[in-house]
Design a protein around this motif. Structure first.
Motif, PDB file in Angstrom:
ATOM      1  N   ASP A 281     -80.629  17.635  -4.855  1.00  0.00           N
ATOM      2  CA  ASP A 281     -79.673  16.815  -3.974  1.00  0.00           C
ATOM      3  C   ASP A 281     -78.383  16.526  -4.927  1.00  0.00           C
ATOM      4  OD1 ASP A 281     -80.981  17.313  -1.829  1.00  0.00           O
ATOM      5  OD2 ASP A 281     -81.845  15.276  -1.817  1.00  0.00           O
ATOM      6  N   GLY A 282     -78.574  16.614  -6.270  1.00  0.00           N
ATOM      7  CA  GLY A 282     -77.472  16.252  -7.009  1.00  0.00           C
ATOM      8  C   GLY A 282     -77.356  14.797  -7.311  1.00  0.00           C
ATOM      9  N   ARG A 283     -78.609  14.069  -6.884  1.00  0.00           N
ATOM     10  CA  ARG A 283     -78.443  12.371  -7.321  1.00  0.00           C
ATOM     11  C   ARG A 283     -79.129  12.158  -8.567  1.00  0.00           C
ATOM     12  NH1 ARG A 283     -81.163  10.387  -1.886  1.00  0.00           N
ATOM     13  NH2 ARG A 283     -81.185   8.604  -2.955  1.00  0.00           N
ATOM     14  N   TYR A 284     -78.386  12.405  -9.593  1.00  0.00           N
ATOM     15  CA  TYR A 284     -78.937  12.527 -10.896  1.00  0.00           C
ATOM     16  C   TYR A 284     -79.162  11.121 -11.451  1.00  0.00           C
ATOM     17  CZ  TYR A 284     -77.199  17.356 -10.748  1.00  0.00           C
ATOM     18  OH  TYR A 284     -76.753  18.569 -10.343  1.00  0.00           O
ATOM     19  N   THR A 285     -78.486  10.245 -11.125  1.00  0.00           N
ATOM     20  CA  THR A 285     -78.686   8.670 -11.574  1.00  0.00           C
ATOM     21  C   THR A 285     -80.150   8.132 -10.937  1.00  0.00           C
ATOM     22  OG1 THR A 285     -76.372   8.255 -11.565  1.00  0.00           O
ATOM     23  CG2 THR A 285     -77.962   6.301 -11.538  1.00  0.00           C
ATOM     24  N   ASP A 286     -80.459   8.774  -9.741  1.00  0.00           N
ATOM     25  CA  ASP A 286     -81.836   8.206  -8.940  1.00  0.00           C
ATOM     26  C   ASP A 286     -82.719   8.933  -9.486  1.00  0.00           C
ATOM     27  OD1 ASP A 286     -80.143   6.508  -7.386  1.00  0.00           O
ATOM     28  OD2 ASP A 286     -79.995   7.859  -5.332  1.00  0.00           O
ATOM     29  N   ALA A 287     -82.555  10.239  -9.781  1.00  0.00           N
ATOM     30  CA  ALA A 287     -83.458  11.074 -10.589  1.00  0.00           C
ATOM     31  C   ALA A 287     -83.852  10.535 -12.063  1.00  0.00           C
ATOM     32  CB  ALA A 287     -82.983  12.569 -10.694  1.00  0.00           C
ATOM     33  N   THR A 288     -82.775   9.983 -12.776  1.00  0.00           N
ATOM     34  CA  THR A 288     -83.196   9.473 -13.901  1.00  0.00           C
ATOM     35  C   THR A 288     -84.176   8.446 -13.927  1.00  0.00           C
ATOM     36  OG1 THR A 288     -81.181  10.375 -14.734  1.00  0.00           O
ATOM     37  CG2 THR A 288     -82.096   8.325 -15.979  1.00  0.00           C
ATOM     38  N   SER A 289     -83.807   7.564 -13.040  1.00  0.00           N
ATOM     39  CA  SER A 289     -84.645   6.361 -12.615  1.00  0.00           C
ATOM     40  C   SER A 289     -86.034   6.645 -12.398  1.00  0.00           C
ATOM     41  CB  SER A 289     -84.040   5.310 -11.620  1.00  0.00           C
ATOM     42  OG  SER A 289     -84.894   4.225 -11.422  1.00  0.00           O
ATOM     43  N   LYS A 290     -86.404   7.641 -11.698  1.00  0.00           N
ATOM     44  CA  LYS A 290     -87.723   8.114 -11.256  1.00  0.00           C
ATOM     45  C   LYS A 290     -88.520   8.671 -12.367  1.00  0.00           C
ATOM     46  CE  LYS A 290     -87.935   7.693  -6.699  1.00  0.00           C
ATOM     47  NZ  LYS A 290     -89.232   7.096  -6.108  1.00  0.00           N
ATOM     48  N   TYR A 291     -87.645   9.249 -13.279  1.00  0.00           N
ATOM     49  CA  TYR A 291     -88.284   9.716 -14.329  1.00  0.00           C
ATOM     50  C   TYR A 291     -88.548   8.823 -15.639  1.00  0.00           C
ATOM     51  CZ  TYR A 291     -88.746  14.869 -13.666  1.00  0.00           C
ATOM     52  OH  TYR A 291     -89.132  15.913 -13.133  1.00  0.00           O
ATOM     53  N   GLU A 292     -87.926   7.744 -15.492  1.00  0.00           N
ATOM     54  CA  GLU A 292     -88.112   6.699 -16.406  1.00  0.00           C
ATOM     55  C   GLU A 292     -89.505   5.892 -15.872  1.00  0.00           C
ATOM     56  OE1 GLU A 292     -84.684   4.371 -15.896  1.00  0.00           O
ATOM     57  OE2 GLU A 292     -83.619   5.343 -17.840  1.00  0.00           O
ATOM     58  N   SER A 293     -89.599   5.977 -14.550  1.00  0.00           N
ATOM     59  CA  SER A 293     -90.814   5.333 -13.853  1.00  0.00           C
ATOM     60  C   SER A 293     -92.014   6.170 -14.235  1.00  0.00           C
ATOM     61  CB  SER A 293     -90.651   5.335 -12.237  1.00  0.00           C
ATOM     62  OG  SER A 293     -89.447   4.300 -11.944  1.00  0.00           O
ATOM     63  N   VAL A 294     -91.724   7.499 -14.285  1.00  0.00           N
ATOM     64  CA  VAL A 294     -93.146   8.388 -14.659  1.00  0.00           C
ATOM     65  C   VAL A 294     -93.607   8.101 -16.266  1.00  0.00           C
ATOM     66  CG1 VAL A 294     -93.582  10.899 -15.376  1.00  0.00           C
ATOM     67  CG2 VAL A 294     -92.411  10.532 -13.375  1.00  0.00           C
ATOM     68  N   MET A 295     -92.599   7.750 -17.072  1.00  0.00           N
ATOM     69  CA  MET A 295     -92.974   7.628 -18.317  1.00  0.00           C
ATOM     70  C   MET A 295     -93.816   6.049 -18.401  1.00  0.00           C
ATOM     71  SD  MET A 295     -89.706   8.783 -20.844  1.00  0.00           S
ATOM     72  CE  MET A 295     -88.508   7.887 -19.786  1.00  0.00           C
ATOM     73  N   LYS A 296     -93.216   5.345 -17.619  1.00  0.00           N
ATOM     74  CA  LYS A 296     -94.136   3.917 -17.581  1.00  0.00           C
ATOM     75  C   LYS A 296     -95.504   4.203 -16.885  1.00  0.00           C
ATOM     76  CE  LYS A 296     -89.594   1.137 -17.205  1.00  0.00           C
ATOM     77  NZ  LYS A 296     -88.992   0.607 -16.238  1.00  0.00           N
ATOM     78  N   THR A 297     -95.546   5.065 -15.947  1.00  0.00           N
ATOM     79  CA  THR A 297     -96.685   5.007 -15.177  1.00  0.00           C
ATOM     80  C   THR A 297     -97.881   5.779 -16.085  1.00  0.00           C
ATOM     81  OG1 THR A 297     -95.431   5.520 -13.126  1.00  0.00           O
ATOM     82  CG2 THR A 297     -97.829   6.198 -13.401  1.00  0.00           C
ATOM     83  N   ARG A 307     -91.635  15.636 -21.138  1.00  0.00           N
ATOM     84  CA  ARG A 307     -91.068  16.548 -19.883  1.00  0.00           C
ATOM     85  C   ARG A 307     -90.060  15.484 -19.341  1.00  0.00           C
ATOM     86  NH1 ARG A 307     -93.298  19.631 -22.397  1.00  0.00           N
ATOM     87  NH2 ARG A 307     -91.173  19.907 -23.026  1.00  0.00           N
ATOM     88  N   SER A 308     -90.457  14.403 -19.145  1.00  0.00           N
ATOM     89  CA  SER A 308     -89.543  13.045 -18.354  1.00  0.00           C
ATOM     90  C   SER A 308     -88.093  13.276 -19.023  1.00  0.00           C
ATOM     91  CB  SER A 308     -90.024  12.030 -18.287  1.00  0.00           C
ATOM     92  OG  SER A 308     -91.177  12.074 -17.678  1.00  0.00           O
ATOM     93  N   LYS A 309     -88.125  13.131 -20.441  1.00  0.00           N
ATOM     94  CA  LYS A 309     -86.967  13.151 -21.272  1.00  0.00           C
ATOM     95  C   LYS A 309     -85.995  14.474 -21.050  1.00  0.00           C
ATOM     96  CE  LYS A 309     -88.025   9.376 -24.903  1.00  0.00           C
ATOM     97  NZ  LYS A 309     -87.908   9.163 -26.139  1.00  0.00           N
ATOM     98  N   GLU A 310     -86.987  15.746 -21.079  1.00  0.00           N
ATOM     99  CA  GLU A 310     -86.178  16.687 -20.939  1.00  0.00           C
ATOM    100  C   GLU A 310     -85.323  16.902 -19.686  1.00  0.00           C
ATOM    101  OE1 GLU A 310     -87.464  21.196 -19.774  1.00  0.00           O
ATOM    102  OE2 GLU A 310     -88.734  20.282 -21.274  1.00  0.00           O
ATOM    103  N   ARG A 311     -86.033  16.205 -18.516  1.00  0.00           N
ATOM    104  CA  ARG A 311     -85.221  16.130 -17.324  1.00  0.00           C
ATOM    105  C   ARG A 311     -84.060  15.189 -17.124  1.00  0.00           C
ATOM    106  NH1 ARG A 311     -84.807  20.267 -15.253  1.00  0.00           N
ATOM    107  NH2 ARG A 311     -85.043  19.720 -12.922  1.00  0.00           N
ATOM    108  N   ILE A 312     -84.277  13.977 -18.023  1.00  0.00           N
ATOM    109  CA  ILE A 312     -83.264  13.042 -17.865  1.00  0.00           C
ATOM    110  C   ILE A 312     -82.181  13.646 -18.672  1.00  0.00           C
ATOM    111  CG2 ILE A 312     -82.655  10.932 -18.973  1.00  0.00           C
ATOM    112  CD1 ILE A 312     -85.835   9.814 -18.349  1.00  0.00           C
ATOM    113  N   CYS A 313     -82.338  14.411 -19.754  1.00  0.00           N
ATOM    114  CA  CYS A 313     -81.252  14.941 -20.578  1.00  0.00           C
ATOM    115  C   CYS A 313     -80.704  16.001 -19.777  1.00  0.00           C
ATOM    116  CB  CYS A 313     -81.978  15.761 -21.692  1.00  0.00           C
ATOM    117  SG  CYS A 313     -81.188  17.376 -22.067  1.00  0.00           S
TER     118      CYS A 313
END
Length: 504
Positions: A281-297, A307-313
């Protein structure tokens, strides 16, 4: 006789003693075969010879139901099961045949062969020895002796494999188990042991292959599904992990370890799916936040962090946050230097930062690993054009704005510079000439960057005002004298000035 190429002949090539099936004559009085049963047996034999296994099986089912003490019916049905690859179903029928007719060596030999494949070596040896004591034919005797020797060798290899495993010599254990499992292909316990060795040796995918086999060889094998799921999870394949742990819970919904693992995998899977949807959907800031949650989970498994950092990049690059993108992409590339996705995203970020040499290096590195990727090829060509362009006139630098500047920023910068460098501000002839040149460049920059089509051409490495970069073009329309620019208003959003400024 058996027709060449028939199902029975092919089975006979693998198990020579199965040819007894075709030559077996009905012993109506001895077997108590009534007319209907005899009809089912005869029709089933024809269907089997024609390769119509399902229909043949139906006929032999009917024969067994019609006469439960008919050893021929059980033997023929076992043969069909074997032809269909259903050895588990064949084994009880062969056992029933031996119960009904103890001297039926072909059935005993076949059962011994199946038991050997299952790794039940003692039971297999017992069958082969009894065949040798039951006045067998020459072929049966030869087959039984051969299988006995093979079984003895498997016993020796099994002992060596177990000893190597106990000594933590997993490489040697795998070597022994490889040899055993060539013969005992259906031995679930030995496959589980080899899977454990593969895990110890850091080869989880090979372990998964063996465990998948055991999940089919053993009924209700929840332990196999649990191990497969955890291995996939550790490899970073959350979707397959979720699929396998669900299979475990289908067998036992109260399985404690499977249920606990299921909750963890489901939570992680939901976060990743949500992040990917946000990216689409092009909502990159929200997607970044989700992948940060993946790393915490899941902080304990490095694969999810990478993989999370790859997608945040990727998100930072697409969101035109080049500094952040370069930082995170570089973290990924320190761990995985050949990560094509990170190389592509960092290259795009370098382009925004006008670091063309670095962008070219990343695109070339990515191309080495994926030379057919059109996106890489186009990106490399664009970076090379922009590098060449930067050595000429750069409209962004002229206005002092970033490459991702909005139109309002461009107009604002233009107005400020046009006012500053308007030639009427200068009295000295040399300064006036310098100002005229500067003003022309400012006007040209504004003209290109405020026009979406012209700006896109420039961003792709083509100067729309440069005759050299225009195919079949003539002269440069912006290489004009100062007089041609008089009458333009630097405070309008475009078009000619409505009046001329005079400064005292």
């Amino acid at each position: 006789m058996v027709a060449p190429g028939s199902v029975t002949s092919r089975l006979g090539a693998v198990f020579p003693f199965l040819l007894v099936l075709v030559d077996l004559q009905y012993e109506g009085a001895e077997c108590g075969v009534n007319a209907d049963v005899e009809k089912h047996l005869e029709l089933g034999k024809k269907l089997l010879a024609a390769g119509q296994l399902a229909d043949a099986l139906s006929q032999f089912h009917a024969a067994v139901d019609g006469d439960p003490d008919n050893y021929i019916a059980y033997y023929r049905r076992a043969t069909v099961f074997l032809a269909m690859g259903k050895s588990k179903a064949a084994l009880p029928d062969l056992t029933k045949v031996i119960e009904l007719k103890m001297d039926f060596t072909a059935a005993r030999l076949q059962r011994g062969h199946l038991l050997l494949k299952q790794g039940k070596l003692d039971e297999a040896e017992d069958d082969f020895k009894k065949v040798l004591k039951s006045n067998p034919s020459e072929n049966e005797e030869k087959e039984a002796q051969s299988q006995l020797l093979k079984s003895d060798e498997m016993q020796r290899l099994r002992s060596q494999a177990l000893e190597a495993f106990e000594s933590a010599d997993y490489t040697a254990a795998i070597t022994f188990l490889d040899k055993i499992l060539e013969v005992c292909v259906w031995d679930a316990e030995l496959r589980e042991l080899r899977a454990e060795c593969f895990i110890k040796e850091g080869e989880p995918r090979k372990a998964i292959s063996d465990l998948k086999a055991t999940s089919k060889l053993k009924n209700d094998n929840t332990e196999a599904f649990y191990k497969i799921s955890t291995l996939y999870y550790q490899l970073g394949d959350h979707e397959l992990s979720l699929s396998e742990v669900r299979e475990c819970l289908k067998l036992d919904q109260d399985h404690k370890r499977c249920f606990a693992h299921y909750k963890q995998v489901k939570k992680l899977n939901k976060l990743i799916e949500s992040a990917e949807e946000l990216i689409r959907d092009g909502r990159y800031t929200d997607a970044t936040s989700k992948y940060e949650s993946v790393m915490k989970t899941e902080p304990s498994i490095a694969e999810y962090t990478v993989r999370s950092k790859e997608r945040i990049c990727h998100c930072f690059s697409k969101d035109e946050k080049p500094v952040e993108a370069i930082r995170v992409c570089s973290e990924v590339l320190q761990i995985e230097p050949d990560n094509v996705n990170a190389l592509k995203d960092r290259a795009e970020a370098y382009l925004i930062e006008e670091m063309y040499d670095e962008a070219i290096q990343d695109y070339e590195a990515a191309q080495e690993h994926n030379e057919n990727d059109q996106q890489i090829r186009e990106g490399l060509e664009k970076a090379q054009r922009l590098l060449k362009q930067s050595q000429k006139r750069d409209y962004y630098k002229i206005l002092g704005v970033k490459r991702n500047a909005k139109k309002q920023e461009i107009i604002k910068a233009y107005r400020k510079l046009a006012l500053q460098w308007h030639p009427d501000n200068f009295q000295n002839e040399e300064e006036k000439k310098k100002a005229e040149k500067k003003f022309i460049d400012i006007a040209a920059a504004k003209e290109v960057l405020s026009d979406p089509e012209m700006r896109k051409k420039f961003d792709d490495g083509e100067d729309p005002l440069d005759a050299e970069s225009q195919q079949g073009g003539g002269g440069n329309p912006f290489h004009r004298s100062w007089n041609s620019w008089q009458g333009f208003n630097p405070f309008s959003s475009g078009g000619p000035f409505r009046f001329k400024f005079h400064f005292n």
